[in-house]
Design an enzyme around this catalytic site. Sequence first.
Site, PDB file in Angstrom:
ATOM      1  CE  LYS A  55      -3.580   2.514   2.274  1.00 57.44           C
ATOM      2  NZ  LYS A  55      -3.758   3.488   2.748  1.00 57.44           N
ATOM      3  NE  ARG A 112     -10.182   8.831  -1.889  1.00 61.80           N
ATOM      4  CZ  ARG A 112      -9.531   7.593  -0.821  1.00 61.80           C
ATOM      5  NH1 ARG A 112      -8.613   7.414  -1.266  1.00 61.80           N
ATOM      6  NH2 ARG A 112     -10.699   6.727  -0.243  1.00 61.80           N
ATOM      7  CD  GLU A 154      -1.128   5.603  -3.991  1.00 59.06           C
ATOM      8  OE1 GLU A 154      -2.672   5.588  -4.786  1.00 59.06           O
ATOM      9  OE2 GLU A 154      -1.266   6.415  -2.785  1.00 59.06           O
ATOM     10  NE  ARG A 159     -15.453   3.772   2.129  1.00 63.54           N
ATOM     11  CZ  ARG A 159     -14.105   4.103   2.719  1.00 63.54           C
ATOM     12  NH1 ARG A 159     -13.147   3.499   2.231  1.00 63.54           N
ATOM     13  NH2 ARG A 159     -13.607   5.444   1.721  1.00 63.54           N
TER      14      ARG A 159
HETATM   15  P1  AMP Z   1      -7.312   5.293   2.215  1.00 65.30           P
HETATM   16  O1  AMP Z   1      -6.748   6.484   1.453  1.00 65.30           O
HETATM   17  O2  AMP Z   1      -6.436   5.022   3.427  1.00 65.30           O
HETATM   18  O3  AMP Z   1      -8.797   4.866   2.197  1.00 65.30           O
HETATM   19  O4  AMP Z   1      -6.292   4.106   1.359  1.00 65.30           O
HETATM   20  C1  AMP Z   1      -6.776   3.679  -0.014  1.00 65.30           C
HETATM   21  C2  AMP Z   1      -6.121   4.363  -0.797  1.00 65.30           C
HETATM   22  O5  AMP Z   1      -4.332   4.068  -1.110  1.00 65.30           O
HETATM   23  C3  AMP Z   1      -6.606   4.407  -2.586  1.00 65.30           C
HETATM   24  O6  AMP Z   1      -6.862   5.254  -2.954  1.00 65.30           O
HETATM   25  C4  AMP Z   1      -5.137   4.659  -3.191  1.00 65.30           C
HETATM   26  O7  AMP Z   1      -4.229   5.791  -3.138  1.00 65.30           O
HETATM   27  C5  AMP Z   1      -3.478   4.360  -2.370  1.00 65.30           C
HETATM   28  N1  AMP Z   1      -3.362   2.927  -2.396  1.00 65.30           N
HETATM   29  C6  AMP Z   1      -1.715   2.929  -2.177  1.00 65.30           C
HETATM   30  N2  AMP Z   1      -1.433   1.170  -3.067  1.00 65.30           N
HETATM   31  C7  AMP Z   1      -2.086   0.707  -2.897  1.00 65.30           C
HETATM   32  C8  AMP Z   1      -2.701  -0.500  -4.301  1.00 65.30           C
HETATM   33  N3  AMP Z   1      -1.830  -1.485  -3.855  1.00 65.30           N
HETATM   34  N4  AMP Z   1      -3.741  -0.671  -4.219  1.00 65.30           N
HETATM   35  C9  AMP Z   1      -4.897   0.287  -4.466  1.00 65.30           C
HETATM   36  N5  AMP Z   1      -5.238   1.340  -3.284  1.00 65.30           N
HETATM   37  C10 AMP Z   1      -3.463   1.607  -3.184  1.00 65.30           C
END
Ligand code: AMP
Length: 585
Positions: A251, A272, A302, A421
């Site tokens: 991530k 996004r 990303e 989601r």
């Molecule tokens: P969050 O922002 O904490 O809700 O986590 C989701 C976000 O993680 C996504 O919107 C992406 O911007 C990010 N992200 C980073 N690495 C990945 C990945 N391998 N697959 C999908 N999302 C990712």
Amino acid sequence: MRYARLVDTYESLEATTKRLEMTDHLVDLFKETPPDILDKVVYLTQGKLYPDFMGVELGVGEKVAVRAIANASGHPESEIVRLWKETGDLGTTGERVLERKRQQSLFTQPLTVEAVHSGLDTLARASGRDSLDAKIKILSRLLHDATPREARYILRTVDGKLRLGIADMTILDALSLAFASKEDRPTIEAAYNRCSDLGMVAVYLAHGGLEAVRDIHLKLGVPLRAMLAERVQSMEEIFEKMGGPCLLEYKYDGLRLQAHVFGDGRVRLYSRHLEDLTDQFPDVVKSLRRSIKGHEAIVEGECVPVGPDGEMRPFQEISHRRGRKYNLQKAMEEVPVVFFAFDILYLDGEELMDRPLPVRRKRLESLIREGGGEGVRLSTALETGDIKKAEEFFQESIAAGCEGIMAKSIGEDSVYRAGARGWQWIKYKRDYKAEMSDTVDLVAVGAFAGRGRRGGAYGALLMAAYNPEEDVFETVCKLGTGFDDETLFSLRERFTEHPTIHPRVKSEMEADYWLVPEVVMEVAGAEITLSPIHTCARDVIRKGSGLAIRFPRFTGRWRDDKSPEEATTTKELVEMYRQQLKKVG
Ligand code: AMP
């Protein structure tokens, strides 16, 4: 269609807070609207002219608004300014002033929705040397033709303050009821998720019914809504939810970009939230153009800053690219970025979003491998059902500078769910074990000499909370992350050094430099823990222990507005620590 009809609905919408009533008003409005202009009615109701991704921004400065009202009403500008200050609302101001206008001009013609939309469109697009005059002229003309009531809403629209509280989902409800049925709502929402354009969905629906809506496909240059992830607190939960093996990916801690690559080499990048960010990332555009040459594709990834040593850097180092005044060329040279691709939705005429993830991943892998190139890489991934391997993978990702991992379903139904989601994607971040819910404002009391790249500068700061009972600053953490290079190298200039530890500072840690406690900074952290070394709230929770903030990170906000005595107090930290225990327990 008369603009007055739209205004009737605006007034009814303002008179209620009940979503069902709002929906009913919208249903009536949409049914009465000629299908050809339904898109304009939808956008205007949301205070816009087009879907967000088109980047057409409404908005006029004070000068334009005041001058236009003055032109349309014959009232002096000073009076308009005074009234605006008094009411705090440009719309009401314009309405009142126009009500006082003695006689209606002979040449007024009733305003139509089309005229308002096209007037505002010209206004939004006016740029360059004479744009100010042009804007005044356009707005004056609209206000001249408007009734006072219409003027209220035109002015609120240009001021960006229409605020009728109409969410996308309410519009979708109303469209389903107006042109199909409640049961068809998911089909209509799916179409919206593919094109992110409520106006387009509305026109298709009104003209061609559900058939037409089902026929809305992905299109280059039209972003689809992003798929989102659920979160869990433990690795076990991931596998419980997945019910078997899944695809784990790093991530990355960066900026999500949806890249649209055209066959002729053009590239568009969307955030996004579907803002067009193409102009902020010419380097990513170039890398993608090179890497995906000769194909048409929609790829998601990303975007992460990467140092010369190939190490991932904190995201803050690119976040300021968004500032208009920033020197982009310099930023690109200093902080190169890499696009880590993790999904593909469309390739050479074929829609892939309805295919399972393993199919998409294969296509993505061969596309990126074929292209090679520096700035575009595949997300690091591992397919596994083994929790031990997953733990190792998680640790590797943290060591590489990532936030944690994403776990993605690989079943038959693992399609890309735009705009949703769900448990097909699960995020698991390092900080979750006990997340610090709020940022704190801490005072810098000491500094440590930087090494390597940070040589000659401060490498980290010793931060403290304020204890008002004793009027001292007690240390809670060593802060070394969250600084971009520019801040880092100018850090020393911001502080006053003190030859010895300052008398109002209580520390057991030896700093390389002591500082006068005067600068307040906003700090985020993962969790508050007990600490044998920090002096904050020493002995309060446990004898011999103080409190510390784990993984502290500077948010970039200098709290110059706060005196050191207004910093977060030790008592507040004790309270946060207790809250945190409750949450975990
Ligand atoms: P969050 O922002 O904490 O809700 O986590 C989701 C976000 O993680 C996504 O919107 C992406 O911007 C990010 N992200 C980073 N690495 C990945 C990945 N391998 N697959 C999908 N999302 C990712």
